[in-house]
Design a protein around this motif. Structure first.
Motif, short mmCIF file in Angstrom:
data_model
loop_
_atom_site.label_atom_id
_atom_site.label_comp_id
_atom_site.label_asym_id
_atom_site.label_seq_id
_atom_site.Cartn_x
_atom_site.Cartn_y
_atom_site.Cartn_z
N ASP A 87 0.84 -1.20 0.00
CA ASP A 87 0.00 0.00 0.00
C ASP A 87 0.88 1.25 0.00
O ASP A 87 1.85 1.34 0.75
N GLY A 88 0.49 2.22 -0.83
CA GLY A 88 1.25 3.46 -0.91
C GLY A 88 2.43 3.39 -1.84
O GLY A 88 3.10 4.40 -2.08
N GLU A 89 2.76 2.21 -2.39
CA GLU A 89 3.91 2.04 -3.26
C GLU A 89 3.51 1.78 -4.71
O GLU A 89 4.37 1.53 -5.55
N ARG A 90 2.20 1.82 -5.00
CA ARG A 90 1.73 1.48 -6.35
C ARG A 90 0.74 2.53 -6.86
O ARG A 90 -0.44 2.22 -7.07
N PRO A 91 1.19 3.76 -7.06
CA PRO A 91 0.27 4.83 -7.44
C PRO A 91 -0.49 4.55 -8.73
O PRO A 91 -1.68 4.86 -8.85
N LEU A 92 0.18 3.95 -9.72
CA LEU A 92 -0.48 3.72 -11.00
C LEU A 92 -1.56 2.65 -10.89
O LEU A 92 -2.69 2.83 -11.36
N LEU A 93 -1.23 1.54 -10.26
CA LEU A 93 -2.22 0.48 -10.13
C LEU A 93 -3.40 0.93 -9.26
O LEU A 93 -4.56 0.59 -9.55
N ASP A 94 -3.13 1.71 -8.22
CA ASP A 94 -4.23 2.21 -7.40
C ASP A 94 -5.14 3.12 -8.22
O ASP A 94 -6.38 3.05 -8.11
N ALA A 95 -4.54 3.98 -9.06
CA ALA A 95 -5.35 4.87 -9.90
C ALA A 95 -6.16 4.07 -10.92
O ALA A 95 -7.33 4.37 -11.18
N LEU A 96 -5.55 3.05 -11.50
CA LEU A 96 -6.27 2.22 -12.46
C LEU A 96 -7.40 1.45 -11.79
O LEU A 96 -8.48 1.27 -12.38
N ALA A 97 -7.16 1.00 -10.55
CA ALA A 97 -8.22 0.31 -9.82
C ALA A 97 -9.36 1.26 -9.47
O ALA A 97 -10.54 0.91 -9.60
N ASP A 98 -9.01 2.48 -9.06
CA ASP A 98 -10.05 3.47 -8.74
C ASP A 98 -10.89 3.80 -9.96
O ASP A 98 -12.09 4.10 -9.84
N ALA A 99 -10.26 3.73 -11.15
CA ALA A 99 -10.98 4.04 -12.38
C ALA A 99 -11.74 2.84 -12.92
O ALA A 99 -12.41 2.93 -13.96
N GLY A 100 -11.61 1.69 -12.26
CA GLY A 100 -12.32 0.50 -12.69
C GLY A 100 -11.68 -0.23 -13.85
O GLY A 100 -12.30 -1.10 -14.46
N VAL A 101 -10.42 0.12 -14.15
CA VAL A 101 -9.73 -0.53 -15.27
C VAL A 101 -9.23 -1.92 -14.87
O VAL A 101 -9.26 -2.86 -15.67
N VAL A 102 -8.75 -2.06 -13.65
CA VAL A 102 -8.23 -3.33 -13.15
C VAL A 102 -8.83 -3.60 -11.77
O VAL A 102 -9.33 -2.69 -11.11
N THR A 103 -8.73 -4.86 -11.37
CA THR A 103 -9.09 -5.26 -10.00
C THR A 103 -7.82 -5.76 -9.33
O THR A 103 -7.12 -6.62 -9.88
#
Length: 632
Positions: free
Chosen positions: A44-60
């Motif tokens: 947590d806190g080390e993956r800004p891109l994946l977190d943003a993609l998850a927030d946008a519903g692109v990935v789980t």
């Protein structure tokens, strides 16, 4: 079948990289509808891109505990992916590493169209094609698919090939990174290869070892981009936990291998416009552009630190010269073996002499000689007449034409103060060369080998063959041979389908069948994996009370590499040249293999391939117990 079947794509990401956005964009463009990414539960806190993609519903995102041996996470996450896939229906599942790309050449260009073209197959096994650096040195944050221009040759045989499998959802309970495992949920599932042709039964790597029709590339392949450039590869290795980073010798060998991948390939150039459009759409989503820039900035900072700490490694290497198309094209590549190490220090800059040449130079203190033949060279360094070690190059040495190239096992032999005769190769010819053979026969006829109290011959794979094949030149010698071929004469071993360039050589020359060259030696230690059928069949041709077959289970064709990682290679070699190695001692030392994740993984694969998943689970539990005990 659903009208528009979904593609459930999953992967494991240990460290975010700036090319991840391209990876997601490309696979969405070919039909990936559900993308699940396994990540470390403590990241947590080390993956800004994946977190943003998850927030946008692109990935789980699927947070999971990460194995301390991070190299195991591909396998662990494939098993986790299988659990998710087993709960799904109406489409297909695919598990890839984040540097792997599914290339579809079937009409339609999507996974859904591909499987329809394969007559609704249940499983498609696509071969993995590894791409090299293509002469690129610098790292550029962002997309990397434009670097997929040169690769290794197509694998000749199944043991040398990795696969990734598109699998009907809900059909299989488990999978490895290569293929689904366990009982299918319907009778007679249909498996096809990357050309859409039926796979031979039974469906397992072990059964496919010598089978035809397994490797197909007409409709689908996997592009693996481990090293888009030298700097990119070094950044990726440096981002690993410190205990999982390869040592300098391994890094150097891998970079040399990537540089030797020169087979032209169009890669995914035809998809560039589609990928750019998809990337632009993702960057337009809230928070993703800023997160991508954060990852790029992090890479630029890491690269600057790496350039300061490793300036020589990151300096571009001079271009290497090759003398013929035969040598310029990579073929039959294999990993470095562990004794063929890099020099003691950074390769000499300017006029400095290689260490071996400095020993026999006019200014050195050793007698010896260097003889350059048309396709080979011989280096002799006389240190102590009590012991002579004769070493033969393997395939991983052949493409190194640099000034700093060392004889195989140079440091080990020098540190033991043994005399050294090295036979160095500049082509993949299994030493089938009349000039070389005549030169070695002349040395023997002139009494060269009789000048030493004891002669040892050693090598691995191609070099292991030579150590056995030329053994009759030194009666009473001891041979240490790793993963050897006994011959590549197709009339004697018609089942051998590896090493195409070697098979094409002249096998009517003397010393072409090592099974007939070992009668007069004192003893031969032959190390091989009995589970790896191609090597086992060669070894079974060797007979005699003086032949000791040392079974190195679960090492495949890379026994020296395995032994090195288990810290066993040098002790075994030391006992051999000290004349204290016995089968009993070898197996006592080899027990240390149980602490190596490679062994665990290979044993589990062996059991699963033979339909024994319950034993594979018991083995995994036992290994975990051993690791826990070792940590206490």
């Amino acid at each position: 079948m659903a009208a528009n079947p979904k593609l459930f794509l999953s992967s494991f990401v240990l460290n975010e990289s700036s090319d991840l956005l391209e990876w997601i964009s490309y696979h969405k463009s070919i039909g990936a509808s559900d993308i699940h990414i396994f990540v470390g539960s403590k990241s947590d806190g080390e993956r800004p891109l994946l977190d943003a993609l998850a927030d946008a519903g692109v990935v789980t995102l699927q947070p999971v505990p990460v194995d301390p041996e991070t190299s195991e996470e591909m396998r662990n996450s494939a098993l986790r992916a299988a659990t998710l896939e087993a709960r799904q229906s109406g489409g297909y599942g695919l598990f890839l590493a984040p540097d792997e790309y599914l290339r579809i050449t079937a009409k339609g260009g999507t996974v859904q169209a591909l499987m329809k073209a394969c007559k609704d197959a249940d499983v498609l096994c696509a071969p993995v094609l590894e791409f090299g650096t293509g002469g690129r040195h610098k790292h550029m944050p962002g997309p990397v698919l434009s670097t997929a221009t040169h690769r290794a040759p197509l694998p000749d045989a199944v043991p040398e090939c990795s696969f990734r499998s598109i699998v009907r959802l809900g059909l299989y309970p488990s999978r490895t990174p290569d293929m689904p495992t366990g009982p299918a949920q319907k009778p007679d599932p249909k498996w096809v290869n990357g050309s859409g042709k039926a796979m031979p039964r039974p469906y397992s790597r072990a059964a496919w070892s010598d089978a035809k029709g397994v490797i197909g590339t007409d409709k689908a392949t996997i592009l693996k981009l481990s090293a888009p450039s030298v700097e990119t590869y070094l950044l990726r290795m440096n981002a690993l936990p410190e205990k999982n980073r390869p040592d300098a010798a391994t890094v150097a060998a891998r970079l040399q291998g990537f540089a030797a991948m020169t087979e032209p390939d169009p890669g995914l150039a035809s998809h560039s416009a589609t990928i750019d459009t998809q990337i632009a759409a993702l960057l337009a989503l809230p928070g993703i552009a800023a997160a991508q820039e954060t990852v790029c900035a992090r890479e630029r900072a890491a690269l600057e630190n790496l350039r300061m700490s490793e300036p020589v490694i990151l300096a571009p290497a001079p271009a290497k010269q090759t003398t013929s198309p035969d040598e310029a094209m990579p073929d039959d590549t294999e990993a470095d073996d562990g004794l063929g190490e890099t020099p003691d220090s950074t390769p000499a800059q300017g006029p400095g002499l290689p260490a071996w040449f400095a020993e026999i130079h006019t200014s050195g203190d050793r007698q010896g000689f260097y003889t350059r033949l048309a396709n080979h060279a011989l280096v002799c360094i006389r240190r102590d007449d009590a012991r002579l070690v004769v070493t033969f190059d393997n395939l991983s040495n052949v493409n190194d034409l640099s000034f700093t190239r060392e004889p195989w096992a140079y440091k080990f032999v020098r540190d033991n103060n043994c005399s050294h005769l090295s036979v160095m190769a500049r082509r993949k010819d299994w030493f089938r060369d009349p000039q070389l053979i005549e030169h070695l026969q002349t040395l023997a006829a002139n009494g060269f080998f009789r000048e030493f109290g004891k002669v040892f011959m050693t090598g691995t794979s191609m070099g292991g063959f030579a150590a056995l094949a030329f053994a009759s030149l030194a009666p009473g010698a001891t041979i240490i041979s790793f993963n050897p071929q006994t011959t590549l004469d197709e009339t004697l071993v018609p089942w051998e389908k590896r090493f195409r360039m070697g098979r094409q050589r002249d096998w009517s020359l003397p010393f072409s069948d090592s099974a007939y060259e070992i009668d007069d030696i004192e003893k031969a230690f032959v190390l091989y994996d009995p589970f790896f059928e191609p090597d086992r069949r060669h070894v079974e041709r060797l007979e005699g009370d003086n032949v000791h077959l040392l079974k190195s289970w679960c090492t495949g064709h890379f026994t020296p590499v395995f032994l090195r990682r288990a810290n066993l290679l040098k002790p075994i070699m030391q006992h051999a040249i000290d004349n204290t190695l016995t089968p009993e001692l070898f197996y006592s030392l080899y027990r240390a293999r149980r602490g190596l994740p490679w062994y665990r993984k290979s044993l589990e694969s062996y059991l699963q391939d033979r339909g024994r998943p319950e034993l594979a689970l018991r083995a995994r539990s036992a290994f975990r117990k051993l690791r826990k005990q070792a940590a206490e």
